[in-house]
Scaffold this motif. Structure first.
Motif, PDB file in Angstrom:
ATOM      1  N   ILE A  82      -4.525 -36.424   6.248  1.00 53.00           N
ATOM      2  CA  ILE A  82      -4.191 -35.078   6.716  1.00 53.00           C
ATOM      3  C   ILE A  82      -5.182 -34.060   6.178  1.00 53.00           C
ATOM      4  O   ILE A  82      -5.719 -33.219   6.919  1.00 53.00           O
ATOM      5  N   THR A  83      -5.442 -34.115   4.880  1.00 49.85           N
ATOM      6  CA  THR A  83      -6.262 -33.093   4.254  1.00 49.85           C
ATOM      7  C   THR A  83      -7.726 -33.212   4.653  1.00 49.85           C
ATOM      8  O   THR A  83      -8.406 -32.195   4.851  1.00 49.85           O
ATOM      9  N   ALA A  84      -8.233 -34.425   4.778  1.00 51.43           N
ATOM     10  CA  ALA A  84      -9.612 -34.600   5.239  1.00 51.43           C
ATOM     11  C   ALA A  84      -9.771 -34.065   6.661  1.00 51.43           C
ATOM     12  O   ALA A  84     -10.762 -33.385   6.977  1.00 51.43           O
ATOM     13  N   GLY A  85      -8.789 -34.347   7.517  1.00 53.39           N
ATOM     14  CA  GLY A  85      -8.829 -33.807   8.871  1.00 53.39           C
ATOM     15  C   GLY A  85      -8.784 -32.294   8.882  1.00 53.39           C
ATOM     16  O   GLY A  85      -9.511 -31.634   9.642  1.00 53.39           O
ATOM     17  N   TYR A  86      -7.949 -31.726   8.024  1.00 51.92           N
ATOM     18  CA  TYR A  86      -7.854 -30.265   7.939  1.00 51.92           C
ATOM     19  C   TYR A  86      -9.167 -29.654   7.469  1.00 51.92           C
ATOM     20  O   TYR A  86      -9.612 -28.624   7.995  1.00 51.92           O
ATOM     21  N   ALA A  87      -9.817 -30.268   6.477  1.00 50.89           N
ATOM     22  CA  ALA A  87     -11.078 -29.733   5.974  1.00 50.89           C
ATOM     23  C   ALA A  87     -12.155 -29.744   7.057  1.00 50.89           C
ATOM     24  O   ALA A  87     -12.917 -28.783   7.201  1.00 50.89           O
ATOM     25  N   LEU A  88     -12.226 -30.836   7.831  1.00 52.71           N
ATOM     26  CA  LEU A  88     -13.182 -30.896   8.945  1.00 52.71           C
ATOM     27  C   LEU A  88     -12.859 -29.829   9.985  1.00 52.71           C
ATOM     28  O   LEU A  88     -13.751 -29.138  10.495  1.00 52.71           O
ATOM     29  N   PHE A  89     -11.575 -29.713  10.314  1.00 54.96           N
ATOM     30  CA  PHE A  89     -11.165 -28.709  11.294  1.00 54.96           C
ATOM     31  C   PHE A  89     -11.530 -27.306  10.840  1.00 54.96           C
ATOM     32  O   PHE A  89     -12.089 -26.510  11.601  1.00 54.96           O
ATOM     33  N   GLN A  90     -11.203 -26.964   9.595  1.00 53.15           N
ATOM     34  CA  GLN A  90     -11.425 -25.608   9.111  1.00 53.15           C
ATOM     35  C   GLN A  90     -12.906 -25.242   9.126  1.00 53.15           C
ATOM     36  O   GLN A  90     -13.284 -24.148   9.559  1.00 53.15           O
ATOM     37  N   THR A  91     -13.754 -26.163   8.662  1.00 54.12           N
ATOM     38  CA  THR A  91     -15.192 -25.900   8.667  1.00 54.12           C
ATOM     39  C   THR A  91     -15.709 -25.692  10.085  1.00 54.12           C
ATOM     40  O   THR A  91     -16.449 -24.743  10.363  1.00 54.12           O
ATOM     41  N   ALA A  92     -15.302 -26.584  10.990  1.00 55.42           N
ATOM     42  CA  ALA A  92     -15.771 -26.484  12.374  1.00 55.42           C
ATOM     43  C   ALA A  92     -15.212 -25.249  13.072  1.00 55.42           C
ATOM     44  O   ALA A  92     -15.927 -24.559  13.813  1.00 55.42           O
ATOM     45  N   ASN A  93     -13.944 -24.949  12.846  1.00 54.69           N
ATOM     46  CA  ASN A  93     -13.328 -23.809  13.508  1.00 54.69           C
ATOM     47  C   ASN A  93     -13.937 -22.496  13.007  1.00 54.69           C
ATOM     48  O   ASN A  93     -14.219 -21.578  13.805  1.00 54.69           O
ATOM     49  N   ASN A  94     -14.146 -22.371  11.700  1.00 54.01           N
ATOM     50  CA  ASN A  94     -14.783 -21.175  11.166  1.00 54.01           C
ATOM     51  C   ASN A  94     -16.173 -20.981  11.754  1.00 54.01           C
ATOM     52  O   ASN A  94     -16.573 -19.858  12.093  1.00 54.01           O
ATOM     53  N   THR A  95     -16.923 -22.077  11.878  1.00 53.56           N
ATOM     54  CA  THR A  95     -18.266 -21.993  12.444  1.00 53.56           C
ATOM     55  C   THR A  95     -18.219 -21.591  13.906  1.00 53.56           C
ATOM     56  O   THR A  95     -18.994 -20.737  14.361  1.00 53.56           O
ATOM     57  N   THR A  96     -17.297 -22.172  14.671  1.00 52.64           N
ATOM     58  CA  THR A  96     -17.176 -21.858  16.087  1.00 52.64           C
ATOM     59  C   THR A  96     -16.851 -20.387  16.312  1.00 52.64           C
ATOM     60  O   THR A  96     -17.458 -19.709  17.154  1.00 52.64           O
ATOM     61  N   VAL A  97     -15.898 -19.870  15.543  1.00 51.67           N
ATOM     62  CA  VAL A  97     -15.460 -18.492  15.738  1.00 51.67           C
ATOM     63  C   VAL A  97     -16.525 -17.497  15.286  1.00 51.67           C
ATOM     64  O   VAL A  97     -16.758 -16.474  15.939  1.00 51.67           O
ATOM     65  N   LEU A 156     -21.922 -32.379   9.100  1.00 55.66           N
ATOM     66  CA  LEU A 156     -21.573 -32.961  10.402  1.00 55.66           C
ATOM     67  C   LEU A 156     -21.570 -31.899  11.494  1.00 55.66           C
ATOM     68  O   LEU A 156     -22.018 -32.150  12.623  1.00 55.66           O
ATOM     69  N   VAL A 157     -21.064 -30.707  11.156  1.00 54.93           N
ATOM     70  CA  VAL A 157     -21.063 -29.610  12.130  1.00 54.93           C
ATOM     71  C   VAL A 157     -22.489 -29.281  12.552  1.00 54.93           C
ATOM     72  O   VAL A 157     -22.777 -29.096  13.745  1.00 54.93           O
ATOM     73  N   ASP A 158     -23.403 -29.172  11.578  1.00 55.79           N
ATOM     74  CA  ASP A 158     -24.794 -28.857  11.899  1.00 55.79           C
ATOM     75  C   ASP A 158     -25.449 -29.966  12.719  1.00 55.79           C
ATOM     76  O   ASP A 158     -26.334 -29.706  13.536  1.00 55.79           O
ATOM     77  N   ARG A 159     -25.015 -31.209  12.520  1.00 52.55           N
ATOM     78  CA  ARG A 159     -25.656 -32.341  13.197  1.00 52.55           C
ATOM     79  C   ARG A 159     -25.009 -32.647  14.552  1.00 52.55           C
ATOM     80  O   ARG A 159     -25.709 -32.886  15.546  1.00 52.55           O
ATOM     81  N   LEU A 160     -23.669 -32.660  14.600  1.00 50.55           N
ATOM     82  CA  LEU A 160     -22.971 -33.076  15.820  1.00 50.55           C
ATOM     83  C   LEU A 160     -22.500 -31.915  16.677  1.00 50.55           C
ATOM     84  O   LEU A 160     -22.186 -32.099  17.860  1.00 50.55           O
TER      85      LEU A 160
END
Length: 485
Positions: free
Chosen positions: A379-394, A336-340
């Motif tokens: 909660i955990t699904a949201g956290y997993a999406l956040f962590q992947t996106a945040n790591n990529t952003t940084v 999703l990060v790569d696509r959106l």
């Protein structure tokens, strides 16, 4: 200072002849994330056996866990910076070798204090593996696949966390507590062999070591982080005289560190980098959301046992729903990060985490296990999406000379959030329950503590969401982390 191109040092798209090397490198980095997480969670279940084997108190064997976490938290930024200077491949190999040797030594340690020393050495190796694995992504993964790679690393970390208690329990039951180390050591050896074969060699600029290493700053930061980590763990968030003294020491150490960083020619951390909203917001959000995730691990067992009346044998099974969801969400989240785009997925993940924490604070007790598990899954699904996106952003678009230290800071922010959540959120839970001893509190008191803890958790995620929205516009303009002369 000239702006840095987003695609600087980004590898080209994978060609068929390079597919094997790409997969080998990704497997190496995945194992480098899996083993430190596994070594964190697998030991907790062995503490009673260790206490019995060494005729030691719980307070003494607790240092087996603390020594490992303190080593990682204190050194991970310095190790990342050293990798930027001396060569990331070289330092990662040293870290894997140290981790593997210390793991074997932990398995054969004849005394408790030698085991604690070996665990500290294991933490030093783990700090190198965690800090440098994400830094290697930009060198080994094509730009269109970076989100998926970050999601895979997050998945491996979640698998390690989820696998630890169950694997540890099986090994201890069959072979004793030493088996949890002796089984892990061969995996470390395999990771070392794969790293030597598949990771790209260090470039000549890094081998020259033209950038100096900030020894004073590294020492001050290690002492500061060590003081803070001890402050929030020794007295379990109650902040007595010892914890207060350690917090004061941490504040003094932070002041000295900031002063030192402004005076050296090649600082450990370029303080001007924090003017970039993407970096500052990314680190702050990581601390906040990791604090919330630890709340589920601290509060969950008490709520399940005292409020829902679940037997101890089933609590671990229910709690494992969280890490399992994180493991299953990581790679799809990366796609999703790569696509959106990372920023959109980051906001989606935070919104999901807010919904889950609010649900956890409001769900009626009559909903039973289903209500709890559903909230935990969200909660955990949201956290997993956040962590992947945040790591990529940084990590996307930064200068090669800053990848290691930035990865170290990102991992550090997560660790500090976990430590803070275990102590502070646990203290809020206990205080809100109004019980002198939470282990014997009545169901109503525990339910009240749960509601307040997750209400506070929801507030923290909403702060993180505000930071994400505030930094979204600036993330489109990416002059990232120039090295100042």
């Amino acid at each position: 200072m000239t702006p840095t191109n987003v695609n600087q040092d980004t590898p080209p798209a994978t060609k068929p002849g390079r597919a094997t090397g790409f997969r080998g490198a990704l497997l190496t980095l995945s194992l480098s994330m899996l083993l430190p997480a596994l070594s964190t969670s697998i030991v907790n279940v062995a503490l009673p056996s260790m206490a019995e084997g060494f005729s030691a108190s719980f307070q003494q064997v607790q240092w087996i866990v603390l020594a490992y976490l303190l080593a990682i938290s204190s050194l991970i930024v310095g190790v990342g910076r050293l990798g930027d200077i001396a060569g990331r491949r070289r330092l990662l190999l040293v870290g894997i070798a140290t981790f593997t040797a210390a793991t074997f030594l932990s398995g054969v340690a004849p005394t408790l204090w030698l085991l604690i020393a070996a665990r500290a050495a294991q933490g030093i190796g783990a700090a190198s593996m965690m800090a440098l694995s994400m830094a290697f992504v930009a060198e080994t993964v094509p730009q269109p696949r970076i989100g998926r790679a970050m999601g895979l690393l997050g998945t491996m970390s979640a698998i390690g966390t989820a696998l630890g208690p169950s694997l540890g329990g099986l090994l201890i039951a069959g072979f004793g507590w030493r088996a949890i180390f002796l089984v892990t050591a061969p995996l470390g050896l395999l990771t070392f062999v794969l790293a030597r074969r598949y990771l790209p060699a260090d470039g000549p600029t890094r081998r020259a070591g033209r950038l100096g290493f900030d020894y004073v700053g590294t020492l001050l930061l290690a002492l500061t982080l060590g003081s803070y980590s001890l402050a929030v763990t020794l007295e379990h968030g109650l902040f007595g005289s010892l914890s207060t003294a350690l917090l004061v020491a941490a504040l003094v150490g932070l002041g000295l560190f900031l002063l030192a960083e402004r005076r050296v020619s090649s600082p450990l951390i370029q303080l001007n980098n924090f003017r970039d909203p993407a970096l500052s917001a990314g680190l702050a959000m990581s601390v906040l959301v990791s604090t919330v995730m630890m709340t589920t691990l601290v509060v969950g067992p008490f709520h399940l046992a005292r409020v829902l009346g679940i037997q101890p044998a089933l609590i671990g099974l229910v709690m494992s729903a969280g890490p399992v969801v994180a493991a299953l969400t990581g790679v799809p989240g990366g796609r999703l990060v790569d696509r959106l785009g990372a920023q959109r997925v980051l906001v989606i993940g935070l919104i999901g985490t807010v919904i889950g924490t609010i649900s956890m604070s409001l769900v009626p007790i009559s909903f039973g296990i289903a209500g709890y598990v559903l909230s935990l899954v969200v909660i955990t699904a949201g956290y997993a999406l956040f962590q992947t996106a945040n790591n990529t952003t940084v990590m996307t678009g930064i200068l090669a000379e800053q990848r290691g230290v930035t990865s170290g800071m990102l991992n550090l922010s997560r660790n500090l959030g976990l430590l803070t959540g275990a102590s502070v959120m646990g203290a809020i839970f206990a205080f809100a329950s109004g019980a002198a001893d939470i282990t014997t509190a009545d169901p109503g008191a525990v339910a009240t503590g749960t509601r307040w803890a997750f209400t506070m958790a929801a507030a923290l995620v909403m702060v993180a969401l505000g930071l994400a929205i505030g930094s979204k516009r600036s993330a489109r303009m990416r002059p990232r982390y120039p090295i100042e002369s």
